[in-house]
Scaffold this active site. Structure first.
Site, PDB file in Angstrom:
ATOM      1  N   SER A   1      -9.607   1.774   2.893  1.00  7.46           N
ATOM      2  CA  SER A   1      -8.740   2.588   2.080  1.00  7.46           C
ATOM      3  C   SER A   1      -7.721   1.789   1.279  1.00  7.46           C
ATOM      4  O   SER A   1      -7.101   2.329   0.369  1.00  7.46           O
ATOM      5  CB  SER A   1      -8.021   3.605   2.964  1.00  7.46           C
TER       6      SER A   1
ATOM      7  N   SER B   1      -9.805  -0.832   6.885  1.00  6.82           N
ATOM      8  CA  SER B   1      -9.283  -0.680   5.530  1.00  6.82           C
ATOM      9  C   SER B   1      -8.729  -1.927   4.897  1.00  6.82           C
ATOM     10  O   SER B   1      -8.317  -1.882   3.736  1.00  6.82           O
ATOM     11  CB  SER B   1      -8.199   0.384   5.517  1.00  6.82           C
TER      12      SER B   1
ATOM     13  N   LYS C   1       0.866  -1.183   0.000  1.00  5.15           N
ATOM     14  CA  LYS C   1       0.000   0.000   0.000  1.00  5.15           C
ATOM     15  C   LYS C   1       0.901   1.231   0.000  1.00  5.15           C
ATOM     16  O   LYS C   1       2.000   1.217   0.586  1.00  5.15           O
ATOM     17  CB  LYS C   1      -0.888  -0.052   1.245  1.00  5.15           C
TER      18      LYS C   1
END
Ligand code: GLN
Length: 450
Positions: free
Chosen positions: A124, A148, A49
């Site tokens: 996210s 997330s 990420k």
């Protein structure tokens, strides 16, 4: 190539497949382009990420304010995966600093759902879930503060494991809320997670909140679960029916299902958004245009003017909203009413889970109240409506407990997940259950998967 990868695929073919998936679904903020430079032996491929620092890519955490920031080091989790033989193929798109549930608050690209490109991947860690869904044999490193990993895993039809707080070092992670942030893993099925979670786990002298911990024990089982009634309110009708089918299937697998109550779950969302934004509002103070990324050259103004100009330009709307909300909640005069109260609710939630774990091995709920929404639906949501989507993923994050989202249904062709929450350090049981589930439930892969 690693297990699960098509046999004989070269790095060149892999990167061509990655490019193709990225062009259609905007998965990566930045990715490996030059196969020749990376014609190296590797056991598996993984992505990180974009809020994880790595020495070979920018780390922008989905924010314009970090444009051009190239960390000189690897996050511990990334370094450990490289040591285990992993090839890092890129940095995945995400909501700015982790603020969101649909990955639409991103300055580097909004990922599109593998099952329907007009829909969100969740957030996210949306790009991470899309990579796990689209790429065979892929391991995606995600981060969860309040859901997330679970949320995008549910929307993209993959398995997402969020470990116990302190299991995985946060060194090299760009903080959202330090008392909540956890690095975890997403993959198309549980095998890669079972294999590589041990590699990233364990204490790290560089992160004082990483903990000396019991080793991962993959032999434990989940024999009983509690389904709190609060979790079934606010679901879409089709989600509720799909969830009940999954419950019936678990019962047929021999898992005892008890219906229970966890009244504090009703306050979890408010507590989460107060604590998370309070922590975020202090963390973001370091982005003042002097140290990282988009550095402002003109310094002829007062600090306040300078700071405001840099941040007005570099931060997105949602980041600004969160700074205001978080700063308000910890201000003298409001602190007791909001921040301290939220800490008390957090305590209550921890106690309610403990209470459940006296009689069952895990708490079971759906992951999200609905399937992946379309982008036009998201545009019409208010901030509050968007926050409410997290009402089932917030609680285990507040309690720092390990949890997993496992695909459990397809509603009109779109995947939906169920979420299991276990006591501290019991990730192994969650992964064993996922493995058993996968023996009887067939995952449907999106078209165009490479
Ligand atoms: N959707 C939640 C939020 O916006 C959780 C995000 C996260 O875990 N980073 O805060």
């Amino acid at each position: 190539m690693g297990e699960g990868a098509p046999p004989g695929m070269s790095v060149m073919d892999l990167l061509a497949a990655v490019r193709d998936a990225d062009e259609r679904h905007r998965i990566f903020a930045e990715r490996l382009e030059d196969p020749l430079a990376y014609e190296v032996e590797h056991a598996f491929h993984f992505s990180a990420k974009d809020n994880l620092c790595t020495s070979d890519f920018q780390a922008r955490a989905g924010s314009r304010i970090l444009e051009g920031y190239r960390p000189p080091f690897d996050a511990t989790a990334v370094a450990r995966l490289r040591q285990a033989g992993g090839l890092l193929i890129g940095k995945t798109n995400m909501d700015e600093f982790g603020f969101g549930s649909f990955s639409t608050n991103s300055a580097t690209g909004v990922p599109r759902n593998p099952y329907d490109a007009a829909r969100s991947c969740g957030g996210s860690s949306g790009g991470a879930a899309a990579a796990a869904s689209m790429l065979e044999g892929h391991l995606a490193v995600g981060v969860s503060t309040g859901g997330s990993i679970s949320c995008p895993a549910s929307f993209c039809g993959v398995v997402g494991l969020t470990p116990t707080y302190g299991r995985v070092s946060r060194w090299g992670l760009i903080d959202y809320g330090n008392s909540l942030d956890k690095i975890g893993l997403l993959s198309a099925s549980s095998g890669m997670i079972r294999r590589y979670l041990p590699a990233i786990s364990g204490p790290d002298p560089l992160d004082p909140t990483s903990q000396v911990q019991p080793p991962l024990d993959m032999s434990g089982q989940i024999r009983s679960v509690a389904v709190p009634e609060e979790a079934l309110t606010g679901l879409s009708g089709s989600m509720r029916a799909a969830f009940e089918d999954a419950v019936a299937r678990l019962e047929r697998m021999g898992v005892e299902v008890r219906r229970g109550a966890m009244p504090a779950l009703r306050f979890a969302l408010s507590a989460y958004y107060i604590l998370a934004t309070a922590e975020a509002s202090t963390n973001l103070a370091r982005y003042c245009g002097m140290r990282y990324g988009d550095i402002e050259q003109e310094t002829d103004q007062s600090f306040n003017e300078f700071f405001s100009r840099v941040r007005s330009r570099g931060l997105g709307r949602e980041a600004k909203r969160r700074i205001l909300l978080g700063t308000f909640c910890r201000m003298v005069g409001f602190r007791d009413r909001y921040y301290i109260k939220a800490l008390q609710v957090r305590e209550l939630i921890i106690r309610e889970y403990e209470e459940q774990f006296r009689s069952v091995d895990a708490v079971l709920t759906p992951t999200m109240p609905f399937v992946a929404p379309r982008f036009d639906e998201i545009e019409n949501m208010s901030a509050l409506e968007a926050y409410q989507a997290d009402f089932l993923t917030g609680p285990p994050n507040l309690a720092g407990l390990p949890h997993i989202s496992i695909p459990c249904a397809y509603i009109d062709g779109l995947p939906a997940g169920m979420q299991l929450v276990a006591p501290r350090w019991e990730e192994g049981r969650l992964l064993s259950l996922a493995e058993r589930w996968e023996n009887g439930f067939e995952y449907r892969r999106p078209e165009g998967r490479a």
